[in-house]
Design a protein around this motif. Structure first.
Motif, PDB file in Angstrom:
ATOM      1  N   UNK B 393       0.894  -1.210   0.043  1.00  0.00           N
ATOM      2  CA  UNK B 393       0.026   0.086   0.103  1.00  0.00           C
ATOM      3  C   UNK B 393       0.888   1.224   0.016  1.00  0.00           C
ATOM      4  N   UNK B 394       1.997   1.268   0.736  1.00  0.00           N
ATOM      5  CA  UNK B 394       2.980   2.361   0.696  1.00  0.00           C
ATOM      6  C   UNK B 394       3.319   2.747  -0.561  1.00  0.00           C
ATOM      7  N   UNK B 395       3.910   1.478  -1.445  1.00  0.00           N
ATOM      8  CA  UNK B 395       4.454   1.795  -2.439  1.00  0.00           C
ATOM      9  C   UNK B 395       3.324   2.325  -3.416  1.00  0.00           C
ATOM     10  N   UNK B 396       2.269   1.787  -3.577  1.00  0.00           N
ATOM     11  CA  UNK B 396       1.097   2.158  -4.431  1.00  0.00           C
ATOM     12  C   UNK B 396       0.822   3.728  -4.056  1.00  0.00           C
ATOM     13  N   UNK B 397       0.572   4.092  -2.915  1.00  0.00           N
ATOM     14  CA  UNK B 397       0.480   5.316  -2.573  1.00  0.00           C
ATOM     15  C   UNK B 397       1.464   6.215  -3.249  1.00  0.00           C
ATOM     16  N   UNK B 398       2.578   6.059  -2.935  1.00  0.00           N
ATOM     17  CA  UNK B 398       3.697   6.835  -3.338  1.00  0.00           C
ATOM     18  C   UNK B 398       3.744   6.991  -5.009  1.00  0.00           C
ATOM     19  N   UNK B 399       3.319   5.617  -5.670  1.00  0.00           N
ATOM     20  CA  UNK B 399       3.115   5.860  -6.894  1.00  0.00           C
ATOM     21  C   UNK B 399       1.926   6.751  -7.562  1.00  0.00           C
ATOM     22  N   UNK B 400       0.780   6.657  -6.740  1.00  0.00           N
ATOM     23  CA  UNK B 400      -0.499   7.311  -6.857  1.00  0.00           C
ATOM     24  C   UNK B 400       0.017   8.812  -6.775  1.00  0.00           C
ATOM     25  N   UNK B 401       0.739   9.259  -5.869  1.00  0.00           N
ATOM     26  CA  UNK B 401       1.169  10.736  -5.548  1.00  0.00           C
ATOM     27  C   UNK B 401       1.807  11.120  -6.769  1.00  0.00           C
ATOM     28  N   UNK B 402       2.803  10.225  -7.212  1.00  0.00           N
ATOM     29  CA  UNK B 402       3.552  10.744  -8.401  1.00  0.00           C
ATOM     30  C   UNK B 402       2.708  11.057  -9.549  1.00  0.00           C
ATOM     31  N   UNK B 403       1.784  10.281  -9.741  1.00  0.00           N
ATOM     32  CA  UNK B 403       0.660  10.669 -10.688  1.00  0.00           C
ATOM     33  C   UNK B 403      -0.052  11.813 -10.514  1.00  0.00           C
ATOM     34  N   UNK B 404      -0.667  11.797  -9.179  1.00  0.00           N
ATOM     35  CA  UNK B 404      -1.742  13.076  -8.913  1.00  0.00           C
ATOM     36  C   UNK B 404      -0.802  14.364  -8.879  1.00  0.00           C
ATOM     37  N   UNK B 405       0.349  14.452  -8.578  1.00  0.00           N
ATOM     38  CA  UNK B 405       1.222  15.561  -8.646  1.00  0.00           C
ATOM     39  C   UNK B 405       1.408  16.009  -9.903  1.00  0.00           C
ATOM     40  N   UNK B 406       1.642  15.168 -10.880  1.00  0.00           N
ATOM     41  CA  UNK B 406       2.201  15.398 -12.244  1.00  0.00           C
ATOM     42  C   UNK B 406       0.813  15.993 -12.804  1.00  0.00           C
ATOM     43  N   UNK B 407      -0.176  15.135 -12.758  1.00  0.00           N
ATOM     44  CA  UNK B 407      -1.488  15.826 -13.065  1.00  0.00           C
ATOM     45  C   UNK B 407      -1.667  17.253 -12.620  1.00  0.00           C
ATOM     46  N   UNK B 408      -1.605  17.402 -11.353  1.00  0.00           N
ATOM     47  CA  UNK B 408      -2.051  18.517 -10.841  1.00  0.00           C
ATOM     48  C   UNK B 408      -1.173  19.637 -11.278  1.00  0.00           C
ATOM     49  N   UNK B 409       0.281  19.525 -11.262  1.00  0.00           N
ATOM     50  CA  UNK B 409       1.194  20.518 -11.806  1.00  0.00           C
ATOM     51  C   UNK B 409       0.831  21.080 -13.253  1.00  0.00           C
ATOM     52  N   UNK B 410       0.391  20.068 -13.913  1.00  0.00           N
ATOM     53  CA  UNK B 410      -0.246  20.322 -15.446  1.00  0.00           C
ATOM     54  C   UNK B 410      -1.291  21.352 -15.128  1.00  0.00           C
ATOM     55  N   UNK B 411      -2.418  20.922 -14.360  1.00  0.00           N
ATOM     56  CA  UNK B 411      -3.573  21.846 -14.458  1.00  0.00           C
ATOM     57  C   UNK B 411      -3.075  23.215 -13.783  1.00  0.00           C
ATOM     58  N   UNK B 412      -2.315  22.902 -12.731  1.00  0.00           N
ATOM     59  CA  UNK B 412      -2.121  24.269 -11.814  1.00  0.00           C
ATOM     60  C   UNK B 412      -1.165  25.308 -12.786  1.00  0.00           C
ATOM     61  N   UNK B 413      -0.079  24.786 -13.458  1.00  0.00           N
ATOM     62  CA  UNK B 413       0.685  25.838 -14.047  1.00  0.00           C
ATOM     63  C   UNK B 413      -0.237  26.629 -15.316  1.00  0.00           C
ATOM     64  N   UNK B 414      -1.326  25.796 -15.849  1.00  0.00           N
ATOM     65  CA  UNK B 414      -2.215  26.749 -16.892  1.00  0.00           C
ATOM     66  C   UNK B 414      -3.207  27.467 -16.080  1.00  0.00           C
ATOM     67  N   UNK B 415      -3.790  26.867 -14.886  1.00  0.00           N
ATOM     68  CA  UNK B 415      -4.881  27.184 -14.405  1.00  0.00           C
ATOM     69  C   UNK B 415      -4.737  28.700 -13.623  1.00  0.00           C
TER      70      UNK B 415
END
Lengths: 306, 435
Positions: B393-415
């Motif tokens: 679960x720790x590994x999966x959460x870390x990987x998920x965080x990598x995904x959400x922060x990537x997604x978020x950074x994209x939206x954030x920098x334009x938004x």
């Protein structure tokens, strides 16, 4: 040497091309005006120079360095959309913003105090921005732009929304910065407002740079093809003139651009027949007129030239 | 990425928020609110048992009613003399809530008695009447069968279950599953509330920078992703500060509570013993240890902090993206739903895990990264979770965080630079695809 070099930048947002293959150079110690109607792409170009937006193609170099975090520190930027943290104290906020530009705490504090003193605003240090009047927070905004003492200053539509006092003050600051060999780039759609200030200009229309260079040389190249006319009487005759473009018209004044070699003496004669002439002067065209004749009357929306 | 910039942003975010009245009030009021919430629940439970229903009994045998009355004197009234019509009148007129007619067949055979009632009382009342009737009829049957006192006692006996837990080393220990269940649920609920609380705080903070129009000044000094990480770190530190205050206050209070309560109770017991000799034994047998809160494994606290942080990181990056996508707080609704749904599901899985921490729903739920922060910590608290599950679960959460922060950074920098209108889902997709 050019301190800002803009090399063929383009940027699209979806299907709108905001900036199309624009290049221009800004030389050290000059005041550079980016002029053009609203929506011409000035703000996008400025954001690219500030490394806030990455261009689709082309590049920007500042002092020979590719635009990036390093060049951001060389620039003081005042965006068109201005604002501050309302609940934060003026002093803290200015220090924070200066530190983000790379200053250390002590220097940032010193600079903040120096500028607050200069604007006779030392008493605001512990006030929150929300407590200040609009004019006062505009001053704080200036300080935020210049406190880290950069080489380059970029103002996007600096005079919009400024009260006359702050407007004058900003002009003084700009001229003082120029005296200190700083470089200033600003954009505006109010061309007549900045004619006196600019050394160089770049005219924007529809995302393209349509004309650029030394302002005085540009004006000279157009020749004294314009008449400033002051008169008393019925202005109806102006409508009957042919081969002219009347740019700035009121009840007893008109700026008449003479086209196709139409005789200026003929215009004077017609005017004398209808009105009493107070003043008749041959001048170089205004920036507005230069813009219109560059892009063609059909290609612009006159309302956008405010 | 420049760590200095991130720290500057984080520091400002933290310092400006930690000094606000809102933060201080929330730190004080939320625990008080929780206590009040529990208090109200207890008060309801106490008050609820006071509510009385009057049930008429038509006892043709004359044998059952006295037994019912010995079970619950207040509830049951003898209405054997009334006619069926007048019984109905009594129910309609609300003199009684309902009535049961008992005949010989209910004792001699397994025929169900019938409860006629006006609709009040609900399932709770029906269950209670059923068990009263069962007890009364069983007693009567036992009596008729002439069984010995011994057999009657067998029927009356209530067997409990005492529990001892074996540690991994085979040591026998006091079983504190009950206490740990409470701890596990409290931890899960704290993370559940925090995800919403701090996430919402972050969303508002991002929107504030947009509406104040300071964002472009900041963006001319700091990369969007630095700003995003700095803000997340600042609000996260705020959350940890608040948690630390609560945990320390809780530990302080519970450390003080046991001796104080022990003192008070000893006084009371001593008072009581003067009135009656019988409690002497109770006083001497009183063990102050029962008032001590069983110790919490430090490893559990470490896990709690880890799951809190990872859960916060995964969700707060999404909450920040929402702030960047909208122009005002009122427009956040459409984007909040997709984030709130997984948090709510996680909450319900946690309630399941509370009862059956090793059941398949709990195990699978605790491994899904969007549910892990809430579900896994509850499981870890209550039962022995195999380390491979925690690790996964720790590994999966870390990987998920990598995904959400990537997604978020994209939206954030334009938004953050798009003023004046809120984006729709279609626009967000476009922003994400942008380079």
């Amino acid at each position: 040497m050019a301190i800002i070099e803009v090399n063929g930048i383009s940027k699209s947002f979806g299907s709108t091309q905001a900036v199309r293959n624009v290049s221009f150079d800004v030389s050290r110690g000059r005041i550079f005006g980016l002029l053009g109607p609203n929506g011409a792409g000035k703000t996008t170009a400025i954001r690219i120079i500030n490394h806030i937006i990455i261009p689709d193609s082309g590049s920007v170099t500042i002092n020979g360095i590719e635009a990036g975090p390093l060049t951001q520190r060389m620039i003081g930027y005042m965006p068109e959309e201005r604002g501050l943290y309302k609940k934060m104290k003026v002093g803290e906020q200015l220090i924070y913003l200066a530190r983000l530009k790379g200053m250390d705490y002590e220097d940032a504090k010193k600079a903040t105090k120096y500028w607050l003193d200069r604007f006779e605003a030392a008493g605001w240090y512990n006030k929150t921005v929300g407590e200040l009047s609009k004019g006062m927070s505009q001053k704080v905004q200036f300080i935020a732009t210049i406190a880290h003492d950069p080489d380059i200053y970029i103002f996007d539509e600096p005079f919009s929304g400024l009260d006359p006092i702050n407007s004058e003050m900003l002009k003084e600051i700009v001229l003082e910065l120029k005296d200190r060999d700083k470089t200033i780039l600003f954009s505006t759609h109010r061309m007549e407002q900045v004619e006196q200030m600019c050394d160089d200009i770049c005219l924007f229309n529809n995302g393209r740079a349509v004309l650029k260079g030394d302002l005085r040389e540009i004006k000279r190249s157009f020749g004294k093809n314009t008449i400033n006319l002051e008169f008393q009487g019925n202005a109806g005759f102006l409508d009957e003139l042919e081969n002219v473009r009347i740019n700035n018209r009121s009840t007893n004044f008109a700026e008449i651009r003479v086209l196709n070699g139409e005789s200026m003496q003929g215009i004077l004669k017609t005017a004398m027949e209808h009105t009493e002439i107070y003043k008749f002067e041959r001048i170089e065209p205004s920036l507005t007129e230069i813009f219109i004749s560059t892009v063609g009357e059909d290609n612009i929306n006159p309302k956008e030239l405010g | 990425m420049n760590l200095r910039q991130i720290l500057l942003v984080a520091k400002r975010e933290y310092l400006t928020k930690v000094r606000t009245k809102a933060f201080i009030l929330a730190t004080v009021l939320i625990p008080l609110g929780m206590i009040a919430f529990i208090g109200v629940g207890v008060a309801f439970a106490v008050w609820e048992s006071d509510s009385e229903h009057r049930i008429g009994i038509v006892d043709e045998t004359g044998r059952i009613f006295p037994r019912l009355q010995s079970v619950n004197e207040q509830r049951y009234v003898d209405v054997s003399a009334a006619s069926p019509d007048s019984l109905r009148q009594m129910v309609v007129g609300e003199h009684i809530d309902g009535y049961v007619t008992l005949g010989e067949k209910n004792i001699s055979s397994n025929a169900n008695p019938e409860f006629v009632y006006g609709g009040s009382g609900g399932l709770g009342l029906q269950t209670s009447i059923r068990s009263d009737l069962r007890e009364a009829i069983r007693e009567e049957r036992l009596q008729r069968a002439g069984v010995s006192e011994e057999v009657k006692n067998i029927y009356d006996s209530q067997i409990g279950l005492d529990t001892r837990k074996l540690t991994a080393e085979g040591e026998e220990t006091e079983d504190d599953t009950g206490f740990l269940t409470i701890i596990g649920v409290v931890m899960g609920v704290i993370i559940f509330i925090s995800l919403f609380g701090y996430g919402g705080l972050l969303t508002r903070s991002v929107i504030e920078e947009k509406t104040n129009r300071i964002i472009e000044v900041i963006a001319s000094s700091v990369k969007p992703v630095e700003l995003l990480l700095g803000k997340m770190a600042g609000v996260g530190a705020l959350g940890i500060t608040q948690l630390a205050i609560w945990i320390l206050a809780f530990m302080g209070l519970s450390a003080a509570a046991a001796p104080v309560a022990g003192l008070l109770m000893q006084d009371q017991l001593a008072d009581a013993s003067r009135l009656s000799d019988q409690t002497d034994e109770a006083v001497s047998n009183f063990d102050p240890a029962v008032l001590e809160i069983p110790s919490i494994d430090p490893l559990l606290i470490v896990y709690f902090v880890i799951f809190f942080i990872l859960g916060y990181l995964i969700y707060s990056s999404l909450f920040a993206a929402i702030g960047a996508a909208v122009d005002s707080e009122t427009d956040t609704q459409q984007f909040m739903a997709p984030i709130m749904v997984p948090i709510m599901i996680a909450y319900f899985i946690m309630l399941r895990a509370m009862e059956s921490p090793d059941g398949s729903i709990a195990v699978i739920g605790s491994l899904i990264p969007f549910f892990s922060p809430i579900v896994m910590i509850t499981r870890i608290a209550i039962s022995e979770v195999p380390f491979w599950q925690i690790g996964t679960s720790l590994v999966l959460m870390t990987a998920t965080f990598a995904g959400t922060i990537w997604l978020s950074a994209k939206i954030y920098s334009v938004g953050i630079l798009s003023y004046g209108k809120s984006a729709g889902f279609r626009e967000l997709l476009k922003w994400i695809r942008e380079r």
